[in-house]
Design an enzyme around this catalytic site. Structure first.
Site, PDB file in Angstrom:
ATOM      1  N   ARG A   1     -12.718  -7.991   8.674  1.00 34.84           N
ATOM      2  CA  ARG A   1     -11.881  -6.771   8.714  1.00 34.84           C
ATOM      3  C   ARG A   1     -11.445  -6.460   7.293  1.00 34.84           C
ATOM      4  O   ARG A   1     -10.549  -7.096   6.756  1.00 34.84           O
ATOM      5  CB  ARG A   1     -10.603  -7.007   9.521  1.00 34.84           C
ATOM      6  CG  ARG A   1     -10.755  -7.128  10.999  1.00 34.84           C
ATOM      7  CD  ARG A   1      -9.407  -7.095  11.699  1.00 34.84           C
ATOM      8  NE  ARG A   1      -8.400  -7.960  11.141  1.00 34.84           N
ATOM      9  CZ  ARG A   1      -8.273  -9.259  11.395  1.00 34.84           C
ATOM     10  NH1 ARG A   1      -9.122  -9.863  12.218  1.00 34.84           N
ATOM     11  NH2 ARG A   1      -7.322  -9.963  10.831  1.00 34.84           N
TER      12      ARG A   1
ATOM     13  N   TYR B   1      18.046  10.490 -16.776  1.00 30.67           N
ATOM     14  CA  TYR B   1      19.280  10.143 -16.055  1.00 30.67           C
ATOM     15  C   TYR B   1      19.802   8.766 -16.456  1.00 30.67           C
ATOM     16  O   TYR B   1      19.028   7.800 -16.551  1.00 30.67           O
ATOM     17  CB  TYR B   1      19.024  10.119 -14.550  1.00 30.67           C
ATOM     18  CG  TYR B   1      18.803  11.475 -13.936  1.00 30.67           C
ATOM     19  CD1 TYR B   1      19.775  12.463 -13.993  1.00 30.67           C
ATOM     20  CD2 TYR B   1      17.611  11.767 -13.287  1.00 30.67           C
ATOM     21  CE1 TYR B   1      19.565  13.709 -13.414  1.00 30.67           C
ATOM     22  CE2 TYR B   1      17.392  13.002 -12.702  1.00 30.67           C
ATOM     23  CZ  TYR B   1      18.374  13.972 -12.778  1.00 30.67           C
ATOM     24  OH  TYR B   1      18.153  15.199 -12.209  1.00 30.67           O
TER      25      TYR B   1
ATOM     26  N   LYS C   1      -6.240   2.107   8.344  1.00 27.17           N
ATOM     27  CA  LYS C   1      -4.922   2.561   8.803  1.00 27.17           C
ATOM     28  C   LYS C   1      -4.167   3.214   7.650  1.00 27.17           C
ATOM     29  O   LYS C   1      -4.608   3.149   6.505  1.00 27.17           O
ATOM     30  CB  LYS C   1      -4.148   1.396   9.420  1.00 27.17           C
ATOM     31  CG  LYS C   1      -3.910   0.214   8.531  1.00 27.17           C
ATOM     32  CD  LYS C   1      -3.724  -1.039   9.394  1.00 27.17           C
ATOM     33  CE  LYS C   1      -3.628  -2.285   8.561  1.00 27.17           C
ATOM     34  NZ  LYS C   1      -2.311  -2.618   8.119  1.00 27.17           N
TER      35      LYS C   1
ATOM     36  N   HIS D   1      -5.156 -13.286  12.477  1.00 29.03           N
ATOM     37  CA  HIS D   1      -4.846 -12.668  11.179  1.00 29.03           C
ATOM     38  C   HIS D   1      -4.201 -13.711  10.288  1.00 29.03           C
ATOM     39  O   HIS D   1      -3.307 -14.442  10.722  1.00 29.03           O
ATOM     40  CB  HIS D   1      -3.916 -11.473  11.387  1.00 29.03           C
ATOM     41  CG  HIS D   1      -3.742 -10.623  10.157  1.00 29.03           C
ATOM     42  ND1 HIS D   1      -4.796 -10.195   9.379  1.00 29.03           N
ATOM     43  CD2 HIS D   1      -2.627 -10.118   9.565  1.00 29.03           C
ATOM     44  CE1 HIS D   1      -4.336  -9.460   8.378  1.00 29.03           C
ATOM     45  NE2 HIS D   1      -3.020  -9.405   8.451  1.00 29.03           N
TER      46      HIS D   1
ATOM     47  N   ARG E   1       3.317 -12.671  14.065  1.00 24.23           N
ATOM     48  CA  ARG E   1       3.486 -11.229  14.290  1.00 24.23           C
ATOM     49  C   ARG E   1       2.811 -10.957  15.632  1.00 24.23           C
ATOM     50  O   ARG E   1       3.178 -11.585  16.612  1.00 24.23           O
ATOM     51  CB  ARG E   1       2.871 -10.472  13.097  1.00 24.23           C
ATOM     52  CG  ARG E   1       3.410  -9.088  12.876  1.00 24.23           C
ATOM     53  CD  ARG E   1       2.872  -8.466  11.599  1.00 24.23           C
ATOM     54  NE  ARG E   1       1.423  -8.302  11.590  1.00 24.23           N
ATOM     55  CZ  ARG E   1       0.733  -7.724  10.602  1.00 24.23           C
ATOM     56  NH1 ARG E   1       1.347  -7.257   9.540  1.00 24.23           N
ATOM     57  NH2 ARG E   1      -0.586  -7.603  10.667  1.00 24.23           N
TER      58      ARG E   1
ATOM     59  N   CYS F   1      12.092  10.502 -12.838  1.00 22.09           N
ATOM     60  CA  CYS F   1      12.847  11.441 -12.000  1.00 22.09           C
ATOM     61  C   CYS F   1      11.977  11.869 -10.810  1.00 22.09           C
ATOM     62  O   CYS F   1      10.832  11.451 -10.690  1.00 22.09           O
ATOM     63  CB  CYS F   1      13.238  12.666 -12.810  1.00 22.09           C
ATOM     64  SG  CYS F   1      14.059  12.265 -14.365  1.00 22.09           S
ATOM     65  N   MET F   2      12.528  12.731  -9.970  1.00 21.63           N
ATOM     66  CA  MET F   2      11.784  13.124  -8.771  1.00 21.63           C
ATOM     67  C   MET F   2      10.456  13.822  -9.122  1.00 21.63           C
ATOM     68  O   MET F   2       9.423  13.528  -8.517  1.00 21.63           O
ATOM     69  CB  MET F   2      12.642  14.047  -7.898  1.00 21.63           C
ATOM     70  CG  MET F   2      12.010  14.370  -6.567  1.00 21.63           C
ATOM     71  SD  MET F   2      12.977  15.517  -5.596  1.00 21.63           S
ATOM     72  CE  MET F   2      14.354  14.512  -5.078  1.00 21.63           C
ATOM     73  N   ASP F   3      10.507  14.713 -10.121  1.00 16.98           N
ATOM     74  CA  ASP F   3       9.321  15.526 -10.408  1.00 16.98           C
ATOM     75  C   ASP F   3       8.842  15.411 -11.848  1.00 16.98           C
ATOM     76  O   ASP F   3       7.904  16.100 -12.244  1.00 16.98           O
ATOM     77  CB  ASP F   3       9.632  17.013 -10.163  1.00 16.98           C
ATOM     78  CG  ASP F   3      10.502  17.203  -8.945  1.00 16.98           C
ATOM     79  OD1 ASP F   3      10.009  16.920  -7.849  1.00 16.98           O
ATOM     80  OD2 ASP F   3      11.680  17.580  -9.107  1.00 16.98           O
TER      81      ASP F   3
HETATM   82  C1  LIG Z   1      -4.506  -7.101  11.193  1.00 13.54           C
HETATM   83  C2  LIG Z   1      -5.069  -6.694   9.867  1.00 13.54           C
HETATM   84  N1  LIG Z   1      -6.339  -6.992   9.580  1.00 13.54           N
HETATM   85  C3  LIG Z   1      -6.905  -6.663   8.400  1.00 13.54           C
HETATM   86  C4  LIG Z   1      -6.175  -6.004   7.431  1.00 13.54           C
HETATM   87  C5  LIG Z   1      -6.840  -5.658   6.126  1.00 13.54           C
HETATM   88  O1  LIG Z   1      -6.257  -6.360   5.073  1.00 13.54           O
HETATM   89  P1  LIG Z   1      -6.741  -6.128   3.566  1.00 13.54           P
HETATM   90  O2  LIG Z   1      -6.315  -4.754   3.194  1.00 13.54           O
HETATM   91  O3  LIG Z   1      -5.988  -7.159   2.800  1.00 13.54           O
HETATM   92  O4  LIG Z   1      -8.212  -6.308   3.565  1.00 13.54           O
HETATM   93  C6  LIG Z   1      -4.834  -5.701   7.686  1.00 13.54           C
HETATM   94  C7  LIG Z   1      -4.060  -5.026   6.637  1.00 13.54           C
HETATM   95  O5  LIG Z   1      -2.882  -4.911   6.605  1.00 13.54           O
HETATM   96  C8  LIG Z   1      -4.262  -6.060   8.922  1.00 13.54           C
HETATM   97  O6  LIG Z   1      -2.990  -5.790   9.216  1.00 13.54           O
END
Ligand SMILES: Cc1ncc(COP(=O)(O)O)c(C=O)c1O
Length: 384
Positions: free
Chosen positions: A226, A271, A42, A169, A140, A318-320
């Site tokens: 995961r 700054y 993701k 999770h 969650r 700074c920004m850049d």
């Molecule tokens: C539901 C879920 N599973 C797995 C992961 C993977 O976690 P990690 O990057 O700590 O391996 C995440 C990461 O945010 C997550 O939200």
């Protein structure tokens, strides 16, 4: 290729895709052979660039991709029409119809979602795959663990919803082993309370990167992990036992020197003049700032590598632009010199953990904070 893509780089990221592939293989080899690999990609594959990362992970044999939303899933669908994809985020009602269109598995946490997905499956003429999420203490997404059997029965009774997985999770896998063990036990108990559950036909998963430290061996109900952060070669916490897996960093962050100049002691830098030079100094002004992903919180705290030397950041980022102290470097530093913000140079290294610490942040956030204007350069791509 756009004309600007051919310009000399001012600030860029290097992504080592061969290291990513080696990491997946090492992680797999450290787990029982029965465990399937869910690649968490993701947020643009943690800022590494989803198309390249997903293509390489397919090549390396990831079993399933986990993304946050449908837009990310669509990017993977451009690479493969049928590689399994799980949406980890909640699906919005006006997104339901895309589940069938793109053949995506949805996370399910509520009776309302089961009804909606059943209707979407009926409308599409094919069942919607779901992974039933159990809340064992994350607070969650997911159905609260002791209400899971009722939701499971509802899924079983829905002709147009197909159960493809069950998961939970961990809330504190990187800092609270006892709580993680409690969550794991609750999840196993919950699975035991689901009649007719056939793990052989489902993905049963709980472990994120930090969870892998306490993954039980083969034989339990778990048959998938995961993995997000660890596949990018970053440990979930500094003392992680996963260091023994020997993954390598995939990401490194670079910029260049735009100007070198001498200033007298007592001069204020940047700054707010938050740093006053303690001695006659030579400073280098780098061609990157918080507009690229250097956290402003690292002002007066962080450092960069130039010719393998650590050069402290002076004053506010700074920004850049960012100012660093190069007084102690004996060699002349020409304009255009390469600078490492995260990664190795000669025998020196700035780790992502250290870079994150200077910003009072975490590696996950820092990877996602590299901005759009920073080009990603891919080492060893597969020809996308
Ligand atoms: C539901 C879920 N599973 C797995 C992961 C993977 O976690 P990690 O990057 O700590 O391996 C995440 C990461 O945010 C997550 O939200």
């Amino acid at each position: 290729m756009s004309a600007s893509a051919q310009l000399p780089p001012r600030c860029w990221v290097e992504i080592d895709l061969a290291a990513l592939e080696r990491n997946l293989k090492l992680i797999r080899a450290s787990l029982p052979a029965s465990i399937r690999y869910v690649a968490v990609v993701k947020a643009d594959a943690y800022g590494h660039g989803l198309p390249h990362v997903a293509a390489r992970l397919m090549h390396a044999g990831a079993d399933l991709f986990a993304v946050a939303n449908i837009a990310e899933a669509m990017t993977i669908r451009e690479l493969s029409a049928d590689w399994p994809i799980l949406l980890l985020g909640a699906t919005l009602p006006d997104e339901d119809r895309y589940l069938a269109d793109y053949d995506l598995a949805a996370t399910v946490s509520s009776a309302d979602e089961v009804r909606r997905f059943d209707a979407a499956g009926r409308a599409a003429g094919k069942p919607i795959a779901v992974h039933l999420k159990v809340d064992t203490g994350m607070g969650r997404l997911g159905v609260w663990h002791d209400r899971t059997p009722a939701l499971y029965e509802q899924i079983r009774a829905s002709a147009s919803v197909r159960l493809a997985g069950v998961f939970t999770h961990f809330a504190s896998a990187d800092e609270d082993a006892a709580f993680t063990a409690r969550q794991r036990a609750l999840f196993v108990d919950t699975l035991g309370a689901l009649p007719g559950l056939d793990p052989a036909r489902l993905f049963i998963h709980a472990d994120n990167s930090a969870g892998l430290e306490s993954t039980p061996g083969a034989g339990g109900p778990f048959n998938a992990v995961r993995v997000g952060l660890l596949q990018f070669g970053v440990l979930p916490h500094p003392h992680s036992l996963l260091a023994r897996v020997h993954t390598e960093p995939v990401f490194s962050f670079h910029t260049r020197v735009g100007l070198v100049k001498e200033l007298p002691a007592g001069t204020g830098i940047s700054y707010g003049r938050t740093h006053l030079l303690q001695r006659d100094s030579r400073i280098a002004i780098l061609t990157a700032g918080y507009g690229d992903g250097l956290a402003r919180a690292a002002s007066n705290r962080g450092a960069v590598l130039i010719r393998g030397h650590r050069c402290p950041i002076l004053g506010r980022i700074c920004m850049d632009q960012t100012v660093v102290d190069v007084t102690d470097l004996r060699e002349p530093i020409p304009c255009g010199e390469a600078v490492v913000l995260v990664g190795r140079q000669r025998d020196a290294e700035i780790s992502l953990a250290e870079f994150s610490h200077w910003a009072d942040s975490i590696p996950w956030e820092m990877l996602c904070s590299v901005t759009k204007r920073v080009p990603r350069h891919y080492k060893t791509p597969l020809g996308l």
